[in-house]
Design an enzyme around this catalytic site. Sequence first.
Site, PDB file in Angstrom:
ATOM      1  N   ASN A 106      70.370  49.760 -10.409  1.00  0.00           N
ATOM      2  CA  ASN A 106      70.861  49.250  -9.119  1.00  0.00           C
ATOM      3  C   ASN A 106      70.197  49.971  -7.948  1.00  0.00           C
ATOM      4  O   ASN A 106      70.686  49.927  -6.830  1.00  0.00           O
ATOM      5  CB  ASN A 106      72.392  49.391  -9.037  1.00  0.00           C
ATOM      6  CG  ASN A 106      72.853  50.831  -9.189  1.00  0.00           C
ATOM      7  OD1 ASN A 106      72.029  51.734  -9.320  1.00  0.00           O
ATOM      8  ND2 ASN A 106      74.152  51.045  -9.159  1.00  0.00           N
ATOM      9  N   ASP A 122      71.569  65.566 -11.648  1.00  0.00           N
ATOM     10  CA  ASP A 122      72.935  65.068 -11.761  1.00  0.00           C
ATOM     11  C   ASP A 122      73.549  65.364 -13.121  1.00  0.00           C
ATOM     12  O   ASP A 122      72.853  65.812 -14.042  1.00  0.00           O
ATOM     13  CB  ASP A 122      72.989  63.554 -11.463  1.00  0.00           C
ATOM     14  CG  ASP A 122      71.976  62.748 -12.283  1.00  0.00           C
ATOM     15  OD1 ASP A 122      71.323  63.322 -13.166  1.00  0.00           O
ATOM     16  OD2 ASP A 122      71.859  61.537 -12.036  1.00  0.00           O
ATOM     17  N   HIS A 153      69.689  53.257  -7.754  1.00  0.00           N
ATOM     18  CA  HIS A 153      70.144  54.625  -7.484  1.00  0.00           C
ATOM     19  C   HIS A 153      69.083  55.659  -7.832  1.00  0.00           C
ATOM     20  O   HIS A 153      68.200  55.428  -8.646  1.00  0.00           O
ATOM     21  CB  HIS A 153      71.498  54.938  -8.145  1.00  0.00           C
ATOM     22  CG  HIS A 153      71.514  55.113  -9.628  1.00  0.00           C
ATOM     23  ND1 HIS A 153      72.629  54.853 -10.394  1.00  0.00           N
ATOM     24  CD2 HIS A 153      70.571  55.540 -10.500  1.00  0.00           C
ATOM     25  CE1 HIS A 153      72.365  55.124 -11.655  1.00  0.00           C
ATOM     26  NE2 HIS A 153      71.130  55.533 -11.742  1.00  0.00           N
ATOM     27  N   GLU A 169      74.689  56.256  -5.680  1.00  0.00           N
ATOM     28  CA  GLU A 169      74.879  54.821  -5.852  1.00  0.00           C
ATOM     29  C   GLU A 169      74.656  54.099  -4.520  1.00  0.00           C
ATOM     30  O   GLU A 169      74.674  54.732  -3.451  1.00  0.00           O
ATOM     31  CB  GLU A 169      76.304  54.563  -6.361  1.00  0.00           C
ATOM     32  CG  GLU A 169      76.613  55.208  -7.716  1.00  0.00           C
ATOM     33  CD  GLU A 169      75.985  54.476  -8.907  1.00  0.00           C
ATOM     34  OE1 GLU A 169      74.864  53.935  -8.779  1.00  0.00           O
ATOM     35  OE2 GLU A 169      76.622  54.466  -9.975  1.00  0.00           O
TER      36      GLU A 169
HETATM   37  C1  GLP Z   1      70.701  57.388 -14.748  1.00  0.00           C
HETATM   38  C2  GLP Z   1      70.593  58.836 -14.226  1.00  0.00           C
HETATM   39  C3  GLP Z   1      69.379  59.043 -13.359  1.00  0.00           C
HETATM   40  C4  GLP Z   1      68.198  58.306 -13.992  1.00  0.00           C
HETATM   41  C5  GLP Z   1      68.448  56.815 -13.855  1.00  0.00           C
HETATM   42  C6  GLP Z   1      67.443  55.945 -14.594  1.00  0.00           C
HETATM   43  O1  GLP Z   1      71.969  56.850 -14.556  1.00  0.00           O
HETATM   44  N1  GLP Z   1      71.751  59.284 -13.526  1.00  0.00           N
HETATM   45  O2  GLP Z   1      69.121  60.422 -13.194  1.00  0.00           O
HETATM   46  O3  GLP Z   1      66.999  58.650 -13.333  1.00  0.00           O
HETATM   47  O4  GLP Z   1      69.773  56.463 -14.176  1.00  0.00           O
HETATM   48  O5  GLP Z   1      67.625  55.994 -15.977  1.00  0.00           O
HETATM   49  P1  GLP Z   1      66.569  55.387 -17.007  1.00  0.00           P
HETATM   50  O6  GLP Z   1      65.312  56.166 -16.842  1.00  0.00           O
HETATM   51  O7  GLP Z   1      67.188  55.592 -18.375  1.00  0.00           O
HETATM   52  O8  GLP Z   1      66.393  53.951 -16.673  1.00  0.00           O
END
Ligand code: GLP
Length: 247
Positions: free
Chosen positions: A145, A71, A147, A152
Amino acid sequence: MNIKHFTNHDESSAHVAQYIFDRIQTKIGESGTFVLGLATGASPKLMYQNLVRLLGESELDLSGLHTFNLDEYYPIRQSHPNSYFQEMYRSFWKPLNELNPTFEIPNGHILNGENPKPEFECRIYEKMIEKAGGIDFQVLGLGVNGHIGFNEPGSSGTSRTRMIDLTPETREANKIYFGNDLEKVPTNGLTMGIGTILESKEIVMIVTGEKKRDLFQKLEQRDTPTEEIPASFLLNHPNTTFYSDLE
Ligand code: GLP
């Protein structure tokens, strides 16, 4: 659910990195190519340091290694210090190319958050993945959340790469990367769809951090997917392993 428990993040990161390295070594040896799906965020950071070192210090010919990120924010300039493009350049593509120049930086692919035609960008990205032979191995983090990528809650299990509105929770969780200024967090994202992710031959999700504890417990208790927790669609995937360092 196939879950591997570790006592700390260092251990799980080292373990995942070694596992992916072995996979790459085997498949590059057989066919010369490997397609690795990458995630951003804090969860895989340490794993990337380990993997870059293992690949970088190896004698492997990495000219057939392609990476595809899940992403990117939208809209965002690739040159913006908080774009996922820059994050991957700093943490993966550049250090790997420096240690093992057979890995070519242009083989690191990511959705372009400054393309004025986002739908077109997403269509082309799907085609590029297909042309590369599909994703051999996808790394995932878990959003607060539920995702995956920027899929989402409410995303369908068959969704494809597309533009999405970021939820207030996601923008809030990511504002630390934008000087704690919510206004600066982009309102949208471009993301591989859940259907796109599920086509990966193998998937690893790294689950770390207290903030994920309740959510991960909920996920563990489910046996059917729900759109409320996009990560639960991984229950439909035949080859996914969760690496958790939560007790
Ligand atoms: C972000 C990214 C994801 C990532 C997730 C978890 O918003 N879009 O690709 O895997 O949320 O992030 P983190 O590892 O910092 O908790």
